[in-house]
Design a protein around this motif. Structure first.
Motif, PDB file in Angstrom:
ATOM      1  N   ASN A  70       0.828  -1.207   0.000  1.00  0.00           N
ATOM      2  CA  ASN A  70       0.000   0.000   0.000  1.00  0.00           C
ATOM      3  C   ASN A  70       0.862   1.256   0.000  1.00  0.00           C
ATOM      4  O   ASN A  70       0.579   2.230  -0.709  1.00  0.00           O
ATOM      5  CB  ASN A  70      -0.931   0.010   1.219  1.00  0.00           C
ATOM      6  CG  ASN A  70      -2.090  -0.963   1.089  1.00  0.00           C
ATOM      7  OD1 ASN A  70      -2.396  -1.436  -0.007  1.00  0.00           O
ATOM      8  ND2 ASN A  70      -2.729  -1.273   2.203  1.00  0.00           N
ATOM      9  N   ILE A  71       1.926   1.232   0.797  1.00  0.00           N
ATOM     10  CA  ILE A  71       2.820   2.389   0.869  1.00  0.00           C
ATOM     11  C   ILE A  71       3.573   2.555  -0.442  1.00  0.00           C
ATOM     12  O   ILE A  71       3.753   3.683  -0.932  1.00  0.00           O
ATOM     13  CB  ILE A  71       3.781   2.237   2.059  1.00  0.00           C
ATOM     14  CG1 ILE A  71       2.987   2.263   3.371  1.00  0.00           C
ATOM     15  CG2 ILE A  71       4.836   3.328   2.050  1.00  0.00           C
ATOM     16  CD1 ILE A  71       3.789   1.857   4.594  1.00  0.00           C
TER      17      ILE A  71
ATOM     18  N   SER B 167       2.441   6.566  -6.990  1.00  0.00           N
ATOM     19  CA  SER B 167       1.443   7.515  -7.475  1.00  0.00           C
ATOM     20  C   SER B 167       1.892   8.950  -7.234  1.00  0.00           C
ATOM     21  O   SER B 167       1.790   9.802  -8.123  1.00  0.00           O
ATOM     22  CB  SER B 167       0.107   7.255  -6.781  1.00  0.00           C
ATOM     23  OG  SER B 167      -0.863   8.213  -7.151  1.00  0.00           O
ATOM     24  N   ALA B 168       2.404   9.233  -6.043  1.00  0.00           N
ATOM     25  CA  ALA B 168       2.838  10.592  -5.713  1.00  0.00           C
ATOM     26  C   ALA B 168       3.989  11.052  -6.594  1.00  0.00           C
ATOM     27  O   ALA B 168       4.102  12.244  -6.907  1.00  0.00           O
ATOM     28  CB  ALA B 168       3.244  10.652  -4.238  1.00  0.00           C
TER      29      ALA B 168
ATOM     30  N   ARG C 196       2.577   1.635  -3.460  1.00  0.00           N
ATOM     31  CA  ARG C 196       1.633   2.152  -4.454  1.00  0.00           C
ATOM     32  C   ARG C 196       1.441   3.664  -4.281  1.00  0.00           C
ATOM     33  O   ARG C 196       1.423   4.407  -5.272  1.00  0.00           O
ATOM     34  CB  ARG C 196       0.294   1.442  -4.333  1.00  0.00           C
ATOM     35  CG  ARG C 196       0.318  -0.046  -4.689  1.00  0.00           C
ATOM     36  CD  ARG C 196      -1.088  -0.626  -4.616  1.00  0.00           C
ATOM     37  NE  ARG C 196      -1.079  -2.081  -4.623  1.00  0.00           N
ATOM     38  CZ  ARG C 196      -1.397  -2.839  -3.582  1.00  0.00           C
ATOM     39  NH1 ARG C 196      -1.770  -2.275  -2.441  1.00  0.00           N
ATOM     40  NH2 ARG C 196      -1.367  -4.163  -3.665  1.00  0.00           N
ATOM     41  N   SER C 197       1.296   4.109  -3.044  1.00  0.00           N
ATOM     42  CA  SER C 197       1.112   5.541  -2.788  1.00  0.00           C
ATOM     43  C   SER C 197       2.341   6.339  -3.208  1.00  0.00           C
ATOM     44  O   SER C 197       2.227   7.427  -3.795  1.00  0.00           O
ATOM     45  CB  SER C 197       0.818   5.776  -1.293  1.00  0.00           C
ATOM     46  OG  SER C 197      -0.409   5.200  -0.922  1.00  0.00           O
TER      47      SER C 197
END
Length: 237
Positions: free
Chosen positions: A97-98, A104-105, A100-101
């Motif tokens: 999850n981290i 994206s950022a 992926r974030s």
């Protein structure tokens, strides 16, 4: 505030008891040598340990010192602080999850990991290519900060099995050991070998922790056959 950290400027360049964040790197001074040494180790080795006494600024060194340097070299810093006591979300799923974030950022173009995909399987996928907006192929750097918390969580007997599973998975990645599940899949379907790049090194890992937990963590690393020769100890300025 950014990620719970104070926003600094020329009139307020000191975060107090908080660590420096990456966006405050212009105000982070005094650890230039350690930043250079840490960057050299990350470039060279799959896993680097960073440790020192509590309060010496390990998190600041990572986020305000190392991270901007990594981005300059097409290395994507991924700051990970796992919740080892979270019983509803697995440790790998937290890391994914981290990641992926962070992708994206940073505007990274490339395949995202699946929740059921092991660390080794994702980073050894033959089709894995991650590109930034400048058309550079990037390498994620998984930075596990305050990793001493795995020792504290391990004192709770019911958590021990899931912690061991994650440590085995991290060790497989760093040591490039083919996980047993991948071996079973290849035995059932040898054609799947074409989807794997067995020699790929498309990641780096950094593990940061308090120095007083070094003996406990070294025992844990040894138990999972994880080599930890690459390390940097920070001392008082």
């Amino acid at each position: 505030m950014s990620e719970g950290l104070p926003v600094l400027d020329a009139e307020h360049p000191w975060p107090g008891l908080f660590p420096y964040g990456e966006d405050a790197h212009a105000y982070f001074n005094g650890r230039e040598r350690e930043t250079v040494d840490l960057l050299r180790l990350v470039r060279r080795d799959a896993l680097t340990l960073l440790y020192g006494q509590s309060g010496l600024g390990k998190s600041s060194l990572l986020r305000a010192g190392l991270f901007p340097k990594l981005r300059e070299e097409a290395l994507l810093p991924v700051y990970i602080r796992l919740d080892f006591r979270n019983r509803s979300l697995g440790l790998r799923e937290q890391a994914w999850n981290i990641l992926r974030s962070a992708m994206s950022a940073a505007g990274i173009d490339g395949r995202l990991p699946r929740d059921d995909e092991s660390l080794w399987a994702y980073f050894h996928a033959a089709d894995l290519e991650l590109w930034d907006a400048g058309n550079r192929m990037v390498t994620p750097v998984l930075v596990f900060d305050q990793f001493e918390e795995i020792v504290q969580a391990g004192e709770e007997r019911e958590l021990a099995p899931r912690l061991d599973v994650f440590m085995d998975e991290l060790a497989d990645l760093v040591e490039n050991r083919i996980p047993a599940e991948i071996t079973r899949q290849l035995e059932l379907d040898p054609d799947k070998v074409a989807a794997i790049d067995f020699n790929a090194l498309r990641f780096r890992c950094v593990v940061g922790f308090r120095e007083d937990f070094l003996p406990d963590l070294e025992q844990r690393f040894t138990a999972h056959n994880l080599s930890t020769q690459s390390r940097l100890r920070i001392t008082k300025m």
